[in-house]
Design an enzyme around this catalytic site. Structure first.
Site, PDB file in Angstrom:
ATOM      1  N   ASN A 102      32.936  12.265 -16.067  1.00  0.00           N
ATOM      2  CA  ASN A 102      33.730  11.286 -15.324  1.00  0.00           C
ATOM      3  C   ASN A 102      34.871  10.822 -16.210  1.00  0.00           C
ATOM      4  OD1 ASN A 102      34.391   9.422 -13.237  1.00  0.00           O
ATOM      5  ND2 ASN A 102      33.448   7.780 -14.425  1.00  0.00           N
ATOM      6  N   HIS A 104      37.408   7.537 -16.806  1.00  0.00           N
ATOM      7  CA  HIS A 104      37.469   6.112 -16.467  1.00  0.00           C
ATOM      8  C   HIS A 104      38.690   5.489 -17.154  1.00  0.00           C
ATOM      9  CE1 HIS A 104      35.949   2.261 -15.172  1.00  0.00           C
ATOM     10  NE2 HIS A 104      36.284   1.804 -16.362  1.00  0.00           N
ATOM     11  N   ASP A 136      25.359   9.714 -16.601  1.00  0.00           N
ATOM     12  CA  ASP A 136      23.902   9.616 -16.563  1.00  0.00           C
ATOM     13  C   ASP A 136      23.508   8.750 -15.364  1.00  0.00           C
ATOM     14  OD1 ASP A 136      24.333   7.022 -17.350  1.00  0.00           O
ATOM     15  OD2 ASP A 136      23.473   7.248 -19.354  1.00  0.00           O
ATOM     16  N   VAL A 139      25.718   3.457 -14.061  1.00  0.00           N
ATOM     17  CA  VAL A 139      27.151   3.542 -13.743  1.00  0.00           C
ATOM     18  C   VAL A 139      28.019   3.305 -14.984  1.00  0.00           C
ATOM     19  CG1 VAL A 139      28.987   2.533 -12.330  1.00  0.00           C
ATOM     20  CG2 VAL A 139      26.682   2.773 -11.398  1.00  0.00           C
TER      21      VAL A 139
END
Ligand code: GAR
Length: 197
Positions: A102, A104, A136, A139
């Site tokens: 991800n 961010h 994982d 969040v």
């Protein structure tokens, strides 16, 4: 790739594959938003797209099972979340251990959530940045692969800061994906190390 919006990070990864900086093939783009511009970018690049809307789906688990079913024909090695504004269930994450990344727009664990750039500005932070991390079951939590700081200047607006954060994102995400796919990522507990070559 999973995207809900503009898809500028998707575009950065597409461009990196074209320039040979990322040796990978993006096999499918999945979105929960039928109007996401990411879908247009994918179609222009000849990448198959799948839309799975959350509305009308009875639970997150059912929604996630549909996501898994959509990936099945594509033999996916890695899932890259790029502005995918849904939280994946632990059951989904367990299907792809250490195989979900991800990006961010903040230096996690500072400013998690959906409005990280706005939140950093409102907090009066002097530095924010970009984090690429493994996903994982919690969040905005998994091991950090790459991180880079972005200074917040006096008089900064949300749009000026967003633009600089995005520039860093578009450079960092292809690097992180290439490192992982090339087997240059070592994990010890939470601590991830990227070997240079
Ligand atoms: C990116 O800035 C990404 O970091 C952010 O959404 C944007 C998507 O932009 N993600 C989050 O805030 C996740 N919490 P894009 O659609 O242009 O790639």
């Amino acid at each position: 790739m999973f995207c809900s919006g503009r898809g500028s990070n998707l575009q950065a990864l597409i461009n990196a594959t074209r320039r040979g900086r990322l040796r990978a093939r993006i096999v499918v783009v999945v979105s929960d938003q039928p109007k996401a511009f990411a879908l247009v970018r994918a179609a222009r690049a000849g990448i198959p797209t799948v839309v799975i809307q959350r509305a009308g789906v009875p639970s997150r688990n059912v929604f996630d099972r549909r996501l898994i079913a959509a990936l099945a024909p594509h033999r996916v090695r890695l899932i890259c979340l790029a502005g995918f504004m849904r939280v994946l269930s632990p059951a989904f994450v367990r299907q792809f251990p250490r195989r979900i990344l991800n990006i961010h727009p903040a230096l996690l664990p500072a400013f998690p959530g959906a409005h990280a750039v706005r939140d950093a500005l409102a907090w009066g932070a002097k530095v924010t940045g970009v984090t690429v991390h493994l996903v994982d079951e919690e969040v905005d939590h998994g091991p950090i692969v790459l991180q880079e700081a972005v200074a917040i200047r006096p008089g900064e607006t949300e749009s000026s800061l967003l633009a600089r954060v995005h520039r860093v994102e578009h450079r960092l995400y292809p690097l992180a994906v290439q490192s992982l796919l090339a087997g240059r990522l070592r994990l010890r507990g939470r601590s991830a190390t990227v070997r240079a070559t």
